[in-house]
Design a protein around this motif. Structure first.
Motif, PDB file in Angstrom:
ATOM      1  N   GLY A 167      56.007  92.897  36.376  1.00 55.48           N
ATOM      2  CA  GLY A 167      56.975  92.420  37.222  1.00 55.48           C
ATOM      3  C   GLY A 167      57.546  91.313  37.120  1.00 55.48           C
ATOM      4  N   ALA A 168      57.239  90.618  35.932  1.00 51.13           N
ATOM      5  CA  ALA A 168      57.452  89.134  35.765  1.00 51.13           C
ATOM      6  C   ALA A 168      58.906  89.026  36.252  1.00 51.13           C
ATOM      7  CB  ALA A 168      56.922  88.753  34.517  1.00 51.13           C
ATOM      8  N   ARG A 169      59.271  87.793  36.597  1.00 54.59           N
ATOM      9  CA  ARG A 169      60.496  87.318  37.116  1.00 54.59           C
ATOM     10  C   ARG A 169      60.936  86.353  35.998  1.00 54.59           C
ATOM     11  NH1 ARG A 169      62.397  83.393  39.987  1.00 54.59           N
ATOM     12  NH2 ARG A 169      60.082  82.905  40.443  1.00 54.59           N
ATOM     13  N   GLY A 170      60.056  85.618  35.497  1.00 57.02           N
ATOM     14  CA  GLY A 170      60.347  84.438  34.571  1.00 57.02           C
ATOM     15  C   GLY A 170      59.204  84.488  33.780  1.00 57.02           C
ATOM     16  N   VAL A 171      59.680  83.868  32.358  1.00 57.74           N
ATOM     17  CA  VAL A 171      58.477  83.543  31.171  1.00 57.74           C
ATOM     18  C   VAL A 171      58.669  82.234  30.704  1.00 57.74           C
ATOM     19  CG1 VAL A 171      57.765  84.441  29.160  1.00 57.74           C
ATOM     20  CG2 VAL A 171      58.764  86.003  30.496  1.00 57.74           C
ATOM     21  N   LEU A 172      57.796  81.402  30.593  1.00 55.91           N
ATOM     22  CA  LEU A 172      57.727  80.243  30.150  1.00 55.91           C
ATOM     23  C   LEU A 172      57.125  80.182  28.465  1.00 55.91           C
ATOM     24  CD1 LEU A 172      58.682  77.093  30.501  1.00 55.91           C
ATOM     25  CD2 LEU A 172      56.045  76.916  30.768  1.00 55.91           C
ATOM     26  N   ILE A 173      57.679  80.048  27.668  1.00 59.78           N
ATOM     27  CA  ILE A 173      57.094  79.770  26.352  1.00 59.78           C
ATOM     28  C   ILE A 173      57.127  78.446  25.723  1.00 59.78           C
ATOM     29  CG2 ILE A 173      57.266  80.608  23.915  1.00 59.78           C
ATOM     30  CD1 ILE A 173      58.838  83.165  24.819  1.00 59.78           C
TER      31      ILE A 173
ATOM     32  N   LEU B 129      63.546  88.348  21.840  1.00 58.19           N
ATOM     33  CA  LEU B 129      62.776  88.256  22.828  1.00 58.19           C
ATOM     34  C   LEU B 129      63.452  88.193  24.273  1.00 58.19           C
ATOM     35  CD1 LEU B 129      59.725  88.402  23.819  1.00 58.19           C
ATOM     36  CD2 LEU B 129      59.825  85.904  23.223  1.00 58.19           C
ATOM     37  N   THR B 130      64.344  86.904  24.128  1.00 58.46           N
ATOM     38  CA  THR B 130      65.072  86.602  25.428  1.00 58.46           C
ATOM     39  C   THR B 130      65.896  87.466  25.943  1.00 58.46           C
ATOM     40  OG1 THR B 130      64.956  84.607  24.633  1.00 58.46           O
ATOM     41  CG2 THR B 130      66.542  84.822  26.156  1.00 58.46           C
ATOM     42  N   THR B 131      66.389  88.394  24.775  1.00 54.78           N
ATOM     43  CA  THR B 131      67.697  89.438  25.248  1.00 54.78           C
ATOM     44  C   THR B 131      66.758  90.789  26.003  1.00 54.78           C
ATOM     45  OG1 THR B 131      68.850  88.814  23.530  1.00 54.78           O
ATOM     46  CG2 THR B 131      69.503  91.011  24.595  1.00 54.78           C
ATOM     47  N   VAL B 132      65.563  90.948  25.306  1.00 53.60           N
ATOM     48  CA  VAL B 132      64.757  92.110  25.881  1.00 53.60           C
ATOM     49  C   VAL B 132      64.237  91.729  27.338  1.00 53.60           C
ATOM     50  CG1 VAL B 132      62.782  93.484  25.297  1.00 53.60           C
ATOM     51  CG2 VAL B 132      64.281  92.917  23.467  1.00 53.60           C
ATOM     52  N   ALA B 133      63.869  90.608  27.316  1.00 51.12           N
ATOM     53  CA  ALA B 133      63.371  90.102  28.573  1.00 51.12           C
ATOM     54  C   ALA B 133      64.458  90.230  29.677  1.00 51.12           C
ATOM     55  CB  ALA B 133      63.024  88.456  28.609  1.00 51.12           C
ATOM     56  N   ARG B 134      65.670  89.853  29.505  1.00 50.17           N
ATOM     57  CA  ARG B 134      66.802  89.890  30.359  1.00 50.17           C
ATOM     58  C   ARG B 134      67.019  91.056  30.592  1.00 50.17           C
ATOM     59  NH1 ARG B 134      69.931  85.936  28.484  1.00 50.17           N
ATOM     60  NH2 ARG B 134      71.009  87.469  26.809  1.00 50.17           N
ATOM     61  N   LEU B 135      66.995  92.326  29.927  1.00 52.40           N
ATOM     62  CA  LEU B 135      67.036  93.498  30.039  1.00 52.40           C
ATOM     63  C   LEU B 135      66.098  94.253  31.067  1.00 52.40           C
ATOM     64  CD1 LEU B 135      68.194  94.943  26.550  1.00 52.40           C
ATOM     65  CD2 LEU B 135      69.663  94.671  28.800  1.00 52.40           C
ATOM     66  N   LEU B 136      64.811  93.352  31.023  1.00 53.18           N
ATOM     67  CA  LEU B 136      63.694  94.016  32.020  1.00 53.18           C
ATOM     68  C   LEU B 136      63.711  93.107  33.230  1.00 53.18           C
ATOM     69  CD1 LEU B 136      60.814  94.069  29.384  1.00 53.18           C
ATOM     70  CD2 LEU B 136      62.211  95.968  30.357  1.00 53.18           C
ATOM     71  N   GLY B 137      64.855  92.184  33.367  1.00 50.14           N
ATOM     72  CA  GLY B 137      65.073  91.444  34.738  1.00 50.14           C
ATOM     73  C   GLY B 137      64.311  90.393  34.615  1.00 50.14           C
ATOM     74  N   ALA B 138      63.569  89.618  33.572  1.00 47.33           N
ATOM     75  CA  ALA B 138      62.973  88.390  33.541  1.00 47.33           C
ATOM     76  C   ALA B 138      63.783  87.423  32.853  1.00 47.33           C
ATOM     77  CB  ALA B 138      61.679  88.547  32.962  1.00 47.33           C
TER      78      ALA B 138
ATOM     79  N   GLY C 158      60.262  73.453  32.452  1.00 51.90           N
ATOM     80  CA  GLY C 158      60.677  74.550  32.600  1.00 51.90           C
ATOM     81  C   GLY C 158      60.244  75.400  33.785  1.00 51.90           C
ATOM     82  N   LEU C 159      59.022  75.200  34.102  1.00 50.85           N
ATOM     83  CA  LEU C 159      58.539  75.846  35.432  1.00 50.85           C
ATOM     84  C   LEU C 159      59.264  75.290  36.545  1.00 50.85           C
ATOM     85  CD1 LEU C 159      54.607  75.480  34.901  1.00 50.85           C
ATOM     86  CD2 LEU C 159      55.987  77.848  35.006  1.00 50.85           C
ATOM     87  N   ALA C 160      59.733  74.277  36.611  1.00 46.61           N
ATOM     88  CA  ALA C 160      60.785  74.038  37.866  1.00 46.61           C
ATOM     89  C   ALA C 160      61.891  74.622  37.844  1.00 46.61           C
ATOM     90  CB  ALA C 160      60.918  72.383  37.740  1.00 46.61           C
ATOM     91  N   ALA C 161      62.501  74.785  36.451  1.00 44.39           N
ATOM     92  CA  ALA C 161      63.763  75.645  36.273  1.00 44.39           C
ATOM     93  C   ALA C 161      63.584  77.202  36.717  1.00 44.39           C
ATOM     94  CB  ALA C 161      64.171  75.514  34.984  1.00 44.39           C
ATOM     95  N   LEU C 162      62.257  77.557  36.673  1.00 43.99           N
ATOM     96  CA  LEU C 162      61.895  78.930  37.030  1.00 43.99           C
ATOM     97  C   LEU C 162      61.629  79.172  38.399  1.00 43.99           C
ATOM     98  CD1 LEU C 162      60.058  80.036  33.947  1.00 43.99           C
ATOM     99  CD2 LEU C 162      62.177  81.124  34.699  1.00 43.99           C
TER     100      LEU C 162
END
Lengths: 136, 127
Positions: free
Chosen positions: A46-52, A71-80, A114-118
């Motif tokens: 149930g991740a809300r954000g991902v930092l790569i 990957l970004t599009t798929v993650a967005r579809l999953l809510g992250a 990146g983490l701050a933005a999340l």
């Protein structure tokens, strides 16, 4: 080498954010395996954000770029929300000349920003117990 | 190039060659990225192929790096279309050939249906 190959990249969990990185020895199959594993983790945890972190990547060609966009599009579809951090300046220049804009991919100068933005914040002060244990 | 691992080998060899010629970091990245695009094209569309490195030198003494990427695949039927951004018949973004042209100083293609494809690209070192 046949069948499933582990991308060999640790995916750490910090609260509701997943933190990971891409290594320079990124071949096409590893990139696909990484996408699949990360997608599974987003869903399972149930991740809300991902930092790569991509500061180790010395080359982003059109295949790697496409992988990041998908990957970004798929993650967005999953809510992250995905943030790609730490792109090397020569890689940024080369991507622009290649004509690739990484459409839809959020970026940050470094993993900390990146983490701050999340929404992840560093503790203002060390915890009581931690401070007592620190010798200076 | 016969396997995906060979694409990494190509990148390593080209990176080492750019260092040898004395390219700066941005030029190294440009040339390795162009090599990666062309090698993938030969692998995906040409069924594999060969990459040859040459070290041309101008009369002025300026050094360069030349890549010749060759495959014996079906060839490119419409070269103008293939050089247009966004055109793809494979797994990339359709920036491979046109992108490689922009990243390098010189660019030539010889191709035709049934003749395979030879792409020759050169980047000159800044003095």
């Amino acid at each position: 080498m046949n069948g499933h190959r582990s991308p060999g990249v640790p995916i750490l969990r910090l609260g509701d954010v997943l933190v990971t990185g891409l290594l320079n020895e990124l071949d096409d199959r590893t990139a696909i395996a990484f996408t699949e594993e990360l997608t599974e983790r987003i869903s399972a945890e149930g991740a809300r954000g991902v930092l790569i972190d991509i500061s180790r990547l010395e080359v982003i060609d059109s295949f790697v770029a496409r992988t990041l966009m998908e990957l970004t599009t798929v993650a967005r579809l999953l809510g992250a929300r995905v943030i790609v951090a730490g792109m090397r300046p020569p890689v940024a220049i080369t991507l622009v000349e290649l004509g690739i804009e990484l459409v839809g991919v959020e970026t940050a100068l470094n993993p900390e920003q990146g983490l701050a933005a999340l929404g992840w914040r560093q503790a203002q002060q060390p915890l009581e117990g931690a401070r007592r244990g620190t010798a200076r | 190039m016969r396997t995906e691992e060979d694409l990494l080998t190509v990148r390593h060899a080209v990176r080492a060659a750019t260092v040898e010629v004395g390219f700066g970091l941005v030029d190294q990245t440009r040339v390795v990225t162009a090599a990666s695009e062309l090698a993938r094209n030969a692998y995906v569309h040409g069924g594999g192929g060969t990459v040859t490195l040459d070290y041309p030198r101008e009369p002025s003494g300026r050094r360069g790096l030349r890549l010749t990427v060759k495959d014996e695949g079906p060839g490119i039927a419409d070269l103008d279309a293939a050089l247009t951004d966004g055109f793809t018949t494979g797994s990339g973004l359709g920036h491979g050939l046109g992108g490689a042209r922009r990243l390098m100083d010189e660019f030539t293609v010889r191709t035709g249906p049934g003749e395979g494809t030879v792409v020759v690209v050169t980047r000159w070192a800044v003095r």
